[in-house]
Design an enzyme around this catalytic site. Structure first.
Site, PDB file in Angstrom:
ATOM      1  N   THR A  63       0.874  -1.181   0.000  1.00 32.55           N
ATOM      2  CA  THR A  63       0.000   0.000   0.000  1.00 32.55           C
ATOM      3  C   THR A  63       0.913   1.234   0.000  1.00 32.55           C
ATOM      4  O   THR A  63       1.203   1.780  -1.046  1.00 32.55           O
ATOM      5  CB  THR A  63      -0.960   0.009   1.211  1.00 32.55           C
ATOM      6  OG1 THR A  63      -0.226  -0.236   2.408  1.00 32.55           O
ATOM      7  CG2 THR A  63      -2.042  -1.032   1.047  1.00 32.55           C
ATOM      8  N   LYS A 100       4.547  -7.208   2.676  1.00 30.86           N
ATOM      9  CA  LYS A 100       4.277  -5.774   2.671  1.00 30.86           C
ATOM     10  C   LYS A 100       4.064  -5.343   4.105  1.00 30.86           C
ATOM     11  O   LYS A 100       3.662  -6.137   4.963  1.00 30.86           O
ATOM     12  CB  LYS A 100       3.060  -5.421   1.812  1.00 30.86           C
ATOM     13  CG  LYS A 100       1.726  -5.946   2.274  1.00 30.86           C
ATOM     14  CD  LYS A 100       0.945  -5.075   3.213  1.00 30.86           C
ATOM     15  CE  LYS A 100       0.816  -3.643   2.770  1.00 30.86           C
ATOM     16  NZ  LYS A 100       0.025  -2.874   3.807  1.00 30.86           N
ATOM     17  N   THR A 145      -0.480  -2.840   7.825  1.00 29.54           N
ATOM     18  CA  THR A 145      -0.732  -4.257   7.972  1.00 29.54           C
ATOM     19  C   THR A 145       0.469  -4.988   7.433  1.00 29.54           C
ATOM     20  O   THR A 145       0.983  -4.627   6.389  1.00 29.54           O
ATOM     21  CB  THR A 145      -1.985  -4.666   7.165  1.00 29.54           C
ATOM     22  OG1 THR A 145      -3.121  -4.070   7.757  1.00 29.54           O
ATOM     23  CG2 THR A 145      -2.147  -6.173   7.162  1.00 29.54           C
ATOM     24  N   GLU A 184       7.828   3.293   9.144  1.00 31.53           N
ATOM     25  CA  GLU A 184       7.491   4.690   8.857  1.00 31.53           C
ATOM     26  C   GLU A 184       8.536   5.643   9.406  1.00 31.53           C
ATOM     27  O   GLU A 184       8.776   5.685  10.609  1.00 31.53           O
ATOM     28  CB  GLU A 184       6.129   5.036   9.448  1.00 31.53           C
ATOM     29  CG  GLU A 184       5.023   4.203   8.881  1.00 31.53           C
ATOM     30  CD  GLU A 184       4.161   3.649   9.966  1.00 31.53           C
ATOM     31  OE1 GLU A 184       3.163   3.021   9.631  1.00 31.53           O
ATOM     32  OE2 GLU A 184       4.500   3.837  11.148  1.00 31.53           O
ATOM     33  N   ASN A 227       1.917   9.992   9.790  1.00 26.64           N
ATOM     34  CA  ASN A 227       0.724   9.601  10.541  1.00 26.64           C
ATOM     35  C   ASN A 227      -0.119  10.744  11.085  1.00 26.64           C
ATOM     36  O   ASN A 227      -1.234  10.526  11.534  1.00 26.64           O
ATOM     37  CB  ASN A 227       1.123   8.689  11.694  1.00 26.64           C
ATOM     38  CG  ASN A 227       1.565   7.347  11.187  1.00 26.64           C
ATOM     39  OD1 ASN A 227       0.785   6.665  10.522  1.00 26.64           O
ATOM     40  ND2 ASN A 227       2.802   6.982  11.447  1.00 26.64           N
ATOM     41  N   SER A 265      -7.393  12.691   6.442  1.00 24.42           N
ATOM     42  CA  SER A 265      -8.319  12.042   5.503  1.00 24.42           C
ATOM     43  C   SER A 265      -9.402  13.015   5.105  1.00 24.42           C
ATOM     44  O   SER A 265      -9.693  13.954   5.814  1.00 24.42           O
ATOM     45  CB  SER A 265      -8.934  10.815   6.165  1.00 24.42           C
ATOM     46  OG  SER A 265      -9.603  11.174   7.343  1.00 24.42           O
TER      47      SER A 265
END
Lengths: 408, 408
Positions: free
Chosen positions: B156, B182, B193, B280, B403, B408
Site C-alpha cells: 500500500t 508488505k 498491515t 514509517e 501519521n 483524511s
C-alpha cells in the site's frame, strides 16, 4: 534548547499557606544553570506521610529508600534535587542520599529516616556530594518561599509551574490540601520524572493516608500517560502535619474521612492532568473514557492501550477522526473485547456501533471537535460494567524535537 | 502524499520461479489510483498451507476465516486486496470475502475453503463487491507476472518492494522458498498491515509446515516492532506445492526437515527485517540483543520494551548514546531484572556494567557507531541463560509526518 510553554498550560492557582509546612529553595548548581534547583520543605513535628512510587524495577536509590521510609509513617523534611536523577549510580548514589538525610536530620534534630529525598534529571551520574552539601546548607538558611517558587524549583524541563489546592471539612475544621508536581517535559539526555508532593494541615493516621493516597493514585496518576515510558524515579508523597487540629482520621468510619479522601482524589486528579498538559510536544489534552468493559481494571488497560498507541495519538494530532486506529488499539490491549459489540465516539457523537461504522455517520461535527484543544474519546465494549477514564496528550513533531533533535 | 523510498531500502532479490506457483495481478481500483491492487496466486493441486495471524482481537474477517482455513491444511489460491483492509465491516465485509472465495473456487473447480483472501488498507469500509468481482475476473485471465510485480501489488504505502529467497536440500532434491511481504508504510486513515507470503515447491505435511512456520515466526515476525501497534489484519501464510518431488516432510525425524526449517526461518528473518527497514520514517535499523535473562521469553519481552520505547527510539534517531533510557525500558518491562547486575552496550562497547556507568567510558566510538544506519544495542541481565534478539527502527519526524500531517 529553549522550549516554549505548552499551549495547554494553566495559570498557577492561588494556594494558601498550609500550617506546619515551610518551603525554602536554593541553588545547588547540579547543572550549569542560573536557577534554584534544590527545594527544602520543613514539616512540623508529628507530620505523617504516605507515598506511591514507580514500578520500574531499575528504580533510583531515592525510590528504594522512600519506600522503606513511608512504612515508618513519620516525616520532618523533604529535599528535592533537580538536574540530576541520581538513578543507576549504585553505591555512590546511595552515599549522596544518606549524606543529605544526615545533614538535615542534624539540623532538625530528627531521625534521618524522617527526611525524604527525591531527585530528577540526568541518569547515571552520581549526585555530587559537595554540591548537595552546599545546596542543602543554603536551603536550610533561606527565607521561606511561595508555592509557585517551589513548583518552579522542582521542575526540570517543565514548561510551566504546576500546583493545585483543595479543601475538606472534617468535623468543625476546614483543612487545606496543597500540591505541587513536576513532570513530562524533558531534554535528552535527561529522563522525564513525575515528582508530586501533597501537603495538608489535616491530622491523618499514616495507614489511612497511605490507603487514601493509593486509591486516589489508581484513578489519577496511574491513569495518565504521555509516551508509555515509566521513569526510574516517579514518586508522589503526601504529608499531613495535623496542625488543623481536627480529630485524627484513622479509618473511613471517622468523621470527615470521606471528605478528606475526596479532596485528596481531587488534588491528585488536578495534578495528574497538569502533567499531561505539559506532555512533551502536547497540543491537545485527550480524555479517553472506557465503559462496558469486563472490569474496571480491564477498562483501564484498554484505555491505556488507546492512550499509548502512537497511531491514535498521531491521528488526533492530525485532527483526523480515524476511529479505525481506536479499534486497533482496543484489539491489541489483550483484554476481553468483542469486535461486533464495540462502539466508539468522539465527543458525544457515536461513529461506530455494533462492530461497524454507523449508517448516518456525519464527520463534520467530529472534525469540528477534533480542532479543539480538549478531545474526548469514548469506547463502549458492550460486555459488562467495567469503566475507567485515562488521560493523555497527542504525539507531535514537538515530541520528536524534544527527544531526538537535541544531542548530549 | 508522496513518500520517498526508505533510506534503509534494499534492492529486490533475484527470485526464481517456484514450481506450482503462478502469480497474476490486476486493477480492482479499490482506491483512486492507477496501479494494480489485486494479486492472485494460483497454487498446484495438493498444495499444503500453514499460517500465523494477528493476536488483535478486533481482527478482520479475512483473519478469522484464514485461521479456520489453515486447519484444513490445503490451498489452491490466494487473493490479496490492497487499498481496503475490509476490517471492522461486520457482515458486509464477510459477504465480500465469501464472494471472492466462491468466484475463484468456481474458476479452479476447488472448494471455497482452498481460496485464501487477505486485505490491507482503509479500515471500516466494506470491500466493494463490484470492484472485487471485476478485479478477480481480470486477474484470473491476466498473464503471469514476476515476484517483484506481485510484491509491489500487495503493497500500500510501502516505499519499496520486499522479497526474499532461500533454498534447502531435502534428500536428493533442492527446494526453493520464495517470499514476498508488505508492511509498515501507511497513510492515514489507512492502517499498517503486515502481510507476508512464502511459497515453496517442497512437499511438506501441513501440520509440520504449521509447526515450522510458528517456530520461525516466534523469532522473526514476533520479534519486530515499528511502533508497538498491532494491525487487525496481520497475516503470514506459507504454501508448499510439493512439485519438487521430495519425500514429503512430516516430522523433524524426516530427511531434510532440519534444512527446510532452517531455510524457512531464514526467509522469515529476511522478510521481517525488510518490514522494519520500511518502517514509517525509519532512518536506522536497530538490533537489540538481550542476554542473561531469566528465560528466552523474558528476554524477548525486555527486548520489545526497549524496542517500543519512544525515548529509546528518539535517542537513537538523535544519535545520542543515552543508555539511561535503555535502563528505564528494561525496568518498565515487568520482567525479572536486577538493576545492580545490568550491563548495556552499543556495538561491542560496554557503557554500563554492574548497575553503573563503566569507569573508563569513552563515548567517542559509541557516538561513531550511532552515526551509522545499522545500530546494535546489547543488554545483559546477569541473571540466567535467557536470550533474544528483536529488531526495530528509530522514531523520527518522518513517522509524525506520515501519521499526523496528512488528514483524511
Amino acid at each position: 534548547m529553549d522550549i516554549a510553554p505548552s499551549p495547554l498550560a494553566q495559570p498557577f492557582p492561588a494556594i494558601p499557606p498550609v500550617a506546619g509546612v515551610t518551603l525554602r529553595i536554593a541553588r545547588a548548581r547540579y547543572k550549569q544553570w542560573d536557577r534554584c534547583d534544590l527545594t527544602y520543605v520543613e514539616l512540623a513535628p508529628g507530620t505523617t506521610v504516605a507515598g506511591v512510587f514507580t514500578r520500574n524495577v531499575c528504580c533510583s536509590t531515592e525510590v528504594e529508600m522512600g519506600r522503606e521510609q513511608v512504612l515508618l509513617g513519620s516525616a520532618r523534611a523533604l529535599v528535592v534535587n533537580a538536574g540530576n536523577s541520581n538513578a543507576f549510580t549504585g553505591f555512590r548514589g546511595r552515599e549522596a542520599v544518606e549524606q543529605i538525610m544526615a545533614q538535615v536530620a542534624q539540623h532538625l534534630e530528627c531521625k534521618p529516616s524522617d527526611v525524604f529525598v527525591s531527585s530528577t534529571g540526568v541518569i547515571g551520574v552520581p549526585l555530587p556530594l559537595d554540591k548537595a552539601e552546599a545546596g542543602v546548607a543554603a536551603a536550610l538558611n533561606a527565607v521561606p518561599c511561595s508555592w509557585e517558587d517551589a513548583a518552579n524549583t522542582i521542575g526540570t524541563t517543565d514548561t510551566f509551574a504546576k500546583g493545585a489546592v483543595a479543601t475538606a471539612v472534617i468535623g468543625d475544621r476546614t483543612v487545606t490540601l496543597a500540591g505541587i508536581i513536576k513532570g513530562s517535559g524533558m531534554i535528552a539526555p535527561d529522563m522525564a520524572t513525575m515528582l508530586g508532593y501533597i501537603f495538608t494541615d489535616a491530622a491523618v493516621d499514616p495507614a489511612f493516608l497511605q490507603s487514601a493516597l493509593s486509591a486516589a493514585s489508581d484513578t489519577s496518576f496511574n491513569c495518565i500517560t504521555v509516551d508509555s515510558d515509566t521513569s526510574t524515579s516517579d514518586t508522589v508523597l503526601a504529608f499531613a502535619t495535623g496542625e488543623a487540629g481536627n480529630m485524627p482520621i484513622a479509618s473511613f468510619d471517622d468523621t470527615g474521612a470521606d471528605a478528606f479522601a475526596a479532596a485528596l482524589f481531587d488534588i491528585c486528579r488536578q495534578l495528574s492532568h497538569l502533567v499531561v498538559r505539559d506532555g512533551e510536544g502536547a497540543q491537545k489534552f485527550i480524555e479517553i473514557e472506557v465503559t462496558g468493559a469486563d472490569s474496571d481494571e480491564s477498562a483501564r488497560r484498554i484505555g491505556l492501550a488507546i492512550a499509548n498507541s502512537p497511531l491514535v495519538k498521531t491521528a488526533i494530532a492530525g485532527e483526523d477522526a480515524n476511529w479505525g486506529r481506536v479499534v486497533m488499539a482496543v484489539g491489541k490491549a489483550g483484554e476481553p473485547a468483542d469486535r461486533d459489540k464495540l462502539a466508539i465516539r468522539f465527543a458525544d457523537k457515536w461513529v461506530a456501533q455494533a462492530g461497524l461504522a454507523v449508517d448516518s455517520y456525519d464527520e463534520a461535527p467530529v472534525a469540528e471537535h477534533l480542532k479543539g484543544q480538549d478531545i474526548s474519546v469514548g469506547v463502549d465494549l458492550g460486555l459488562g460494567d467495567g469503566k475507567a477514564k485515562v488521560w493523555t496528550c497527542d504525539l507531535t513533531h514537538g515530541y520528536i524535537s524534544i527527544n531526538a533533535d537535541y544531542r548530549s
